[in-house]
Design a protein around this motif. Structure first.
Motif, PDB file in Angstrom:
ATOM      1  N   GLY A 204       0.775  -1.230   0.000  1.00  0.00           N
ATOM      2  CA  GLY A 204       0.000   0.000   0.000  1.00  0.00           C
ATOM      3  C   GLY A 204       0.802   1.272   0.000  1.00  0.00           C
ATOM      4  N   HIS A 205       2.117   1.195   0.254  1.00  0.00           N
ATOM      5  CA  HIS A 205       2.931   2.408   0.260  1.00  0.00           C
ATOM      6  C   HIS A 205       3.204   2.886  -1.174  1.00  0.00           C
ATOM      7  N   SER A 206       3.254   4.189  -1.343  1.00  0.00           N
ATOM      8  CA  SER A 206       3.553   4.747  -2.664  1.00  0.00           C
ATOM      9  C   SER A 206       5.030   4.545  -2.982  1.00  0.00           C
ATOM     10  N   SER A 207       5.366   4.681  -4.273  1.00  0.00           N
ATOM     11  CA  SER A 207       6.739   4.419  -4.697  1.00  0.00           C
ATOM     12  C   SER A 207       7.209   5.464  -5.690  1.00  0.00           C
ATOM     13  N   VAL A 208       8.522   5.557  -5.828  1.00  0.00           N
ATOM     14  CA  VAL A 208       9.151   6.345  -6.886  1.00  0.00           C
ATOM     15  C   VAL A 208      10.049   5.400  -7.660  1.00  0.00           C
ATOM     16  N   SER A 209      10.347   5.733  -8.918  1.00  0.00           N
ATOM     17  CA  SER A 209      11.142   4.787  -9.687  1.00  0.00           C
ATOM     18  C   SER A 209      11.696   5.435 -10.945  1.00  0.00           C
TER      19      SER A 209
END
Length: 322
Positions: A204-209
């Motif tokens: 459920g945590h947001s991510s960057v990539s």
């Protein structure tokens, strides 16, 4: 016997083709209109239109579809553009090659490099090159991997160091090193500093990539890793540069992937925190890519040959950074 159309006779085209027309066409192919190309070339719109017509008359094919609301290469235009880019790159290199005919190696090497390249083997090659040829110069352009390969194909870069998705048949590839990607978060993130985390804690945590972190692209294993962690599809930040992905992780925009050996110093300094999984991390290979059809100067040849020799004499285990 079928007679050849005289418009397409190789002898006629090679005799009548004006190389300046090819240069104009290369600019046209990357423009939105004739007017746009004229601005880039610092020419008038009628002169660019006339050059295009002359080139189309010479090759006997329509090269650009300029119907209302449309400005796009035809099939013939796409074919000519691929060849024209290589020819244009070769012509640009001629003056450089002739200027460098001296006893000392003093040529220039232009390397296209993906932003996440951290490789001691490459660094040592640069050290040796400068020590042996102090009058030669090097420039390093940091580009997305796909653009780095394009620069090599167009003969605008001596060679590239980057990730590889689809191999172009006209280029050569050699694996330089292998790195492993892990997931990290920064001090503002609620998981930062927490021991005993499991992969379920990431759900459920947001991510960057990276922009190439998607299925069927070069960082597909990273996409699968995020899916395994059930982090969802919400990506709050993307970049093609590792430094900017790192910035977004450190500032708390989300959990993101980084090469473990690149992030090690930040982890040690308390700037990044590695989260699960900690084992069986995805491996990504970084390659040296070069164009065997490029006429390289001595400096380019010496650096590339030394780097390739170092790869051949160094076992892959010593070129694997965990």
């Amino acid at each position: 016997m079928v007679e050849q159309d005289p418009r397409f006779a190789p002898e006629r085209i090679s005799r009548d083709l004006d190389w300046n027309l090819l240069r104009t066409f290369v600019v046209l192919a990357s423009s939105y209109s004739v007017t746009d190309a004229a601005g880039k070339l610092r020419l008038t719109q009628p002169s660019v239109s006339a050059a295009l017509k002359k080139l189309e008359d010479t090759v006997g094919r329509k090269l650009i579809d300029r119907s209302p609301g449309r400005f796009a290469l035809t099939e013939a235009g796409q074919l000519l553009h691929r060849e024209a880019v290589e020819i244009h790159g070769s012509v640009l290199r001629l003056s450089t090659l002739l200027r460098e005919l001296t006893d000392d190696v003093q040529g220039h090497v232009r390397i296209a490099v993906a932003s996440h390249v951290v490789c001691p083997l490459f660094d040592r090659a640069l050290t040796r090159f400068h020590a042996d040829h102090p009058r030669a110069s090097v420039s390093i352009a940091v580009l997305p991997s796909a653009e780095a390969v394009t620069e090599v194909a167009a003969k605008r870069a001596s060679f590239a160091i980057c990730l590889v998705r689809d191999r172009k048949p006209k280029l050569e590839y050699r694996r330089l090193y292998r790195e492993y990607f892990g997931l990290f978060c920064g001090p503002p993130h609620p998981l930062f500093g927490r021991a005993g985390l499991t992969i379920e804690d990431l759900a459920g945590h947001s991510s960057v990539s990276f922009e190439t972190d998607q299925l069927h692209d070069v960082l597909t294993p990273i996409t699968m890793l995020r899916a395994q962690a059930q982090m969802g599809e919400r990506i709050t930040g993307v970049s093609s540069h590792l430094e900017e992905v790192r910035r977004m992780i450190v500032t708390g925009l989300g959990i993101g992937p980084l090469p473990v050996h690149v992030a090690a110093r930040d982890v040690q300094d308390g700037v990044l925190w590695q989260v699960p999984p900690l084992d069986d991390l995805p491996a990504i290979d970084v390659h040296v890519v070069w164009n065997p059809q490029t006429v390289r100067n001595r400096a380019e040849n010496l650096l590339l040959e030394d780097l390739l020799a170092a790869i051949e004499t160094t076992p892959i285990d010593e070129r694997t950074y965990r």
